[in-house]
Scaffold this motif. Sequence first.
Motif, PDB file in Angstrom:
ATOM      1  N   THR A  56       0.712 -19.600 -70.268  1.00  0.00           N
ATOM      2  CA  THR A  56       0.930 -18.617 -71.101  1.00  0.00           C
ATOM      3  C   THR A  56      -0.096 -17.505 -71.009  1.00  0.00           C
ATOM      4  O   THR A  56       0.179 -16.225 -71.119  1.00  0.00           O
ATOM      5  N   SER A  57      -1.457 -17.790 -69.980  1.00  0.00           N
ATOM      6  CA  SER A  57      -2.087 -16.588 -69.519  1.00  0.00           C
ATOM      7  C   SER A  57      -2.932 -17.037 -68.180  1.00  0.00           C
ATOM      8  O   SER A  57      -2.905 -18.331 -68.157  1.00  0.00           O
ATOM      9  N   GLY A  58      -3.463 -16.257 -67.648  1.00  0.00           N
ATOM     10  CA  GLY A  58      -4.090 -16.614 -66.577  1.00  0.00           C
ATOM     11  C   GLY A  58      -3.442 -16.554 -65.433  1.00  0.00           C
ATOM     12  O   GLY A  58      -2.284 -16.245 -65.238  1.00  0.00           O
ATOM     13  N   ARG A  59      -3.960 -16.843 -64.141  1.00  0.00           N
ATOM     14  CA  ARG A  59      -3.442 -16.599 -63.008  1.00  0.00           C
ATOM     15  C   ARG A  59      -3.663 -17.828 -61.811  1.00  0.00           C
ATOM     16  O   ARG A  59      -4.783 -18.403 -61.810  1.00  0.00           O
ATOM     17  N   ALA A  60      -2.502 -18.209 -61.206  1.00  0.00           N
ATOM     18  CA  ALA A  60      -2.744 -19.143 -60.106  1.00  0.00           C
ATOM     19  C   ALA A  60      -2.202 -18.746 -58.715  1.00  0.00           C
ATOM     20  O   ALA A  60      -0.850 -18.193 -58.965  1.00  0.00           O
TER      21      ALA A  60
END
Lengths: 324, 261
Positions: A56-60
């Motif tokens: 939904t949000s954030g970075r990987a």
Amino acid sequence: MAMIEVDNVRKLFDEILAVDGVSFKVHEGEVFGFLGPNGAGKTTTINILCTLMQPTSGRAVLNGYDVVKSPHDVRSSIGIVFQDPSLDERLSAKENLNFHALVYNIPKEKREERIKKVLDLIDLTPRQNDIVRTFSGGMKRRLEIGRGLLHFPKVLFLDEPTLGLDPQTRHHIWDYLNELREKERITIFLTTHYMDEAENCDRVAIIDQGKIIALDTPDELKKSIGGDTIKLKTKDNIKVAKEIESRFKLQVIIDDGTIFIKTDDGESMLPRLISDQSIPVVSVSVHRPTLEDVFLHLTGRKIREEQGSAIKSMRSHVRALRRR
Amino acid sequence: MSFKDIRAIYSIWLRDLTRYRRDRFRLVSSVAQPALYLFVFGTGLSRGLAIRGGSGSSLGPVDNYVVFIYPGILGMSLLFTSIFSAMSIIWDREFGFLKEVMVAPISRTSVAIGKAMGGSTVAVIQGLIILLFAPFIGVSFSIQTLVIIIPLMFLISFSLTSFGIVIAARMESMEGFQMVMNFLVMPLFLLSGAMFPIERLPEWLKALTVLDPLTYGVDALRGLMLGMEVSANPISLNIAVIIAFGAAMISLAVVMFNRKE
């Protein structure tokens, strides 16, 4: 370089936060474990890292590729053993591997050789032409692990790799995994709710209700909640307790006819206690904190070691009956 | 489309064919069911109800009811096999294999196309088996006709498998399979004119048959196998409709497979 880099990832399912702002790094060649109870967000995190779900949000970032922007490159870099079986049970072991080799773009001249090597590693060479449906649970799991390794992945994901297997098979699978760590320098990311499995990891992240509540080596995690406890029974507990307190400057509690001594290093403390002629020892033991203790300390709850959802629902059913 | 995509399509196709080869039951039932329709149902209906063919009759120029339904039964077999192949996606989801496919570094587009190709190939094989009945029914056609019938069968099957994939792509459980059989496959079959001529139907029923994509497939097969004067539409119209339907369905299937959670 970090092989996996996760930065503040969240995943929302219809107003339920399955993953709530998780951040961590996994180094190359490391065995990294996600430890937590069912529903803590372990599988959701794996699904995001495997590009099966979008955060939904954030970075990987995995092997330098963003899981949202370059899912193709991420998929080529990873092998996965899912929690539930994912084999074609109507094909033979070899046909399953061959399908995998085809879709993972292993060149024709290397395909045969690689399949042979993997079959050897997972001890399924004599059964390679048998239909998977006839295999035992342990054999199927081994085949899945072998398949996950077939295309030389940079990272191998194992989602509850030994769930529902008997202790002997679990032990075997860990033998394979440890052998693998030595032979092929591969990064392993696994989720588990078995304490002994988490002990095999270089580092463990304890996850609960979508959040990482602790992350360190198993040893450091255990140390973080205080050192060992020595349990000592003597002929005269009160006298001995006072003596230990004054001579070794240790914290001592007497409870239920036993002296509990808190110490940083129980193993080196023990010989000193026993060799002291003035302490009339009846029995003695050293208790080291387990990861279960760590989880209990951090959350106030236990990770229940359940075999699977069937038993879980059966248990809650039994509980409901009892309440009547 | 790159070489990689073609290889991915090939691997999905190969798996479907390996599974088909292994499933003896499917092979036997694929022969038994059309045989029942042709020899038991067809013979029973034509003799029992005294359906006569020949010029001026309801069957038009065809002089035998079993001969009349033969291309229709071929169409039915293509329909059942295609939809059944597409529905295997639900099984793959249930047994987890779909995850192995979805997490592989291949485009979702090639997964959908590979699946459609696999289903159509199996359906064409089934169709060829049905064509072996021709001498027993008293239908004969030339090799040239056969050369046209095979790609036509593939085209029909490809459009129907793609249609099945569109439906299976959204289905989460096996319970839906029965629904598909009752509310989709049976109406498609019965409205296609496989078992009766469409010309003399009441207007409301005729309108429904026009909406059934299989109508055009059965009509094209009937024209090729029994003579062009038997078919209701020109062959060019039939083939155009099948191609248009197939193109729309495979595009939709590709879109459905590319959706992300």
